[in-house]
Design a protein around this motif. Structure first.
Motif, PDB file in Angstrom:
ATOM      1  N   VAL A  42       0.899  -1.288   0.002  1.00 45.05           N
ATOM      2  CA  VAL A  42      -0.040  -0.019   0.091  1.00 45.05           C
ATOM      3  C   VAL A  42       0.803   1.167  -0.071  1.00 45.05           C
ATOM      4  N   LYS A  43       1.904   1.135   0.753  1.00 46.80           N
ATOM      5  CA  LYS A  43       2.763   2.312   1.047  1.00 46.80           C
ATOM      6  C   LYS A  43       3.538   2.640  -0.388  1.00 46.80           C
ATOM      7  N   GLN A  44       4.057   1.629  -0.928  1.00 41.56           N
ATOM      8  CA  GLN A  44       4.728   1.653  -2.291  1.00 41.56           C
ATOM      9  C   GLN A  44       3.806   2.253  -3.329  1.00 41.56           C
ATOM     10  N   SER A  45       2.589   1.835  -3.412  1.00 38.21           N
ATOM     11  CA  SER A  45       1.537   2.297  -4.351  1.00 38.21           C
ATOM     12  C   SER A  45       1.191   3.730  -4.000  1.00 38.21           C
ATOM     13  N   GLN A  46       1.155   4.205  -2.896  1.00 41.66           N
ATOM     14  CA  GLN A  46       0.853   5.501  -2.424  1.00 41.66           C
ATOM     15  C   GLN A  46       1.935   6.299  -3.070  1.00 41.66           C
ATOM     16  N   HIS A  47       3.114   6.046  -2.883  1.00 40.76           N
ATOM     17  CA  HIS A  47       4.400   6.952  -3.403  1.00 40.76           C
ATOM     18  C   HIS A  47       4.280   6.826  -4.930  1.00 40.76           C
ATOM     19  N   TYR A  48       3.780   5.877  -5.600  1.00 42.96           N
ATOM     20  CA  TYR A  48       3.706   5.957  -7.060  1.00 42.96           C
ATOM     21  C   TYR A  48       2.524   7.001  -7.396  1.00 42.96           C
ATOM     22  N   LEU A  49       1.433   6.844  -6.628  1.00 50.51           N
ATOM     23  CA  LEU A  49       0.227   7.785  -6.978  1.00 50.51           C
ATOM     24  C   LEU A  49       0.354   9.328  -6.513  1.00 50.51           C
ATOM     25  N   HIS A  50       1.239   9.400  -5.968  1.00 48.34           N
ATOM     26  CA  HIS A  50       1.466  10.824  -5.296  1.00 48.34           C
ATOM     27  C   HIS A  50       2.478  11.464  -6.096  1.00 48.34           C
ATOM     28  N   LYS A  51       2.293  12.363  -7.181  1.00 48.53           N
ATOM     29  CA  LYS A  51       3.199  12.976  -8.051  1.00 48.53           C
ATOM     30  C   LYS A  51       4.596  13.299  -7.686  1.00 48.53           C
ATOM     31  N   GLU A  52       4.595  14.162  -6.462  1.00 43.44           N
ATOM     32  CA  GLU A  52       5.901  14.553  -5.875  1.00 43.44           C
ATOM     33  C   GLU A  52       6.863  13.440  -5.525  1.00 43.44           C
ATOM     34  N   LYS A  53       6.027  12.750  -4.646  1.00 39.96           N
ATOM     35  CA  LYS A  53       6.831  11.670  -3.954  1.00 39.96           C
ATOM     36  C   LYS A  53       7.304  10.635  -5.069  1.00 39.96           C
ATOM     37  N   ARG A  54       6.798  10.430  -5.965  1.00 43.75           N
ATOM     38  CA  ARG A  54       7.094   9.655  -7.290  1.00 43.75           C
ATOM     39  C   ARG A  54       8.276  10.332  -7.840  1.00 43.75           C
TER      40      ARG A  54
END
Length: 325
Positions: free
Chosen positions: A89-101
């Motif tokens: 879930v955390k990995q996916s959130q970092h992909y979906l969040h533009k700045e984090k990605r």
């Protein structure tokens, strides 16, 4: 330390009691140290069955397959025993969040650029204009992934332009050609990058990371794209110095390549030479500044995975590897 096992000849695998054997075309048997192996790389035509696959799955061994030309085609990826729904879930959130990605994607490119410049400094033949062109690519200025990918491509092209300045013994490359490689240097790069992709995938497998969720490269149904991301860090650190060593020290020569239908590839002799030097490079150790112990190049890949995990769970900020030695 677990290691890779390479099968270059045609043959078959067989199991006798608790031992796995590889039987080649001459009917000679080689026992596999099954408890010491992470991955098996298969280049020849091999016969195997579900009993074999079930058995190696018990030991979490990955099979990597390559075609006639030495190109990576796919992996048998056993069911992971080390999984975490929360981390996924955390990995996916970092992909979906533009700045984090974008932050992670920049980290991979910055590390690759750092190691590229580190390589070039070993060769006085490299002209100043190469470094100037590299410095024009300011990774921090990128605001979109596509822009960053374009920047990464230009950095690579500038880097490859420098190869003809210091590679010796008649090896030259006019441009980077992947599909297919048409000259020996391109063949070496493609072969080495395939090995690095599978090595990284093997290290990811032994962590809780999901190899399909990536940041620089777009997640795809056809590949484990996180391996591509992390490999960006290690290709110039591991693969490229192996290539330079093979060529400049006359370990490899033009007889180690075949060209068929316009495709240049390493023959069996060339693959053996490359794999030998690649394995030696992975086994080189460095005194780690924080862990205060010797760490192999291969172990640095696993450590990079752990650093990403710590970042995803908000334990510490991710800082990509930049070789200090």
């Amino acid at each position: 330390m677990s290691r890779e096992y390479y099968v270059l000849n045609n043959g078959r695998f067989k199991r006798k009691e608790n031992t796995i054997y590889f039987v080649d075309s001459t009917e000679s048997n080689r026992a596999l140290p099954i408890e010491q192996i992470d991955c098996i790389h298969i280049f020849g035509e091999i016969d195997l069955n579900t009993k074999f696959l079930n058995y190696i799955s018990e030991y979490s061994i990955i099979l990597h397959f390559y075609n006639y030309y030495g190109f990576y085609t796919g992996s048998f990826y056993p069911r992971k025993k080390n999984i975490s729904g929360l981390l996924t879930v955390k990995q996916s959130q970092h992909y979906l969040h533009k700045e984090k990605r974008l932050y992670l994607a920049k980290c991979f490119v910055q590390s690759a650029k750092y190691h590229i410049k580190r390589n070039l400094r070993n060769y006085k033949e490299v002209a100043d204009d190469i470094y100037e062109d590299l410095e024009k690519e300011i990774v921090d200025n990128a605001v979109e992934i596509d822009e960053l990918m374009g920047m990464e491509g230009r950095i690579r092209n500038t880097y490859y332009r420098a190869f003809n300045l210091f590679l010796k013994h008649g090896f030259e490359m006019s441009k980077r050609e992947k599909r297919p490689p048409t000259d020996p240097i391109n063949a070496l790069i493609s072969f080495g990058n395939s090995l690095m992709y599978t090595t990284v995938l093997g290290q990811i497998y032994h962590t809780q990371l999901d190899p399909a969720i990536s940041y620089l490269h777009e997640p795809s149904t056809k590949r484990f794209s996180l391996s591509l991301d992390i490999a960006e860090i290690f290709k110039p650190l591991i693969v490229d110095p192996v290539i330079f060593n093979l060529i400049n020290n006359r370990i490899i020569n033009k007889d180690d390549f075949n060209t068929i239908d316009g495709i240049c590839m390493l023959n069996d002799s060339g693959r053996r030479k490359f794999i030998t030097q690649y394995e030696k490079k992975l086994a080189v150790t460095v005194r780690h500044r924080k862990l205060n112990r010797n760490v192999s190049y291969k172990s640095f890949i696993r450590l990079e995975c752990y650093k990403l995990i710590k970042y995803f769970i908000d334990d510490e900020i991710y800082k990509p590897l930049k070789a200090w030695w």
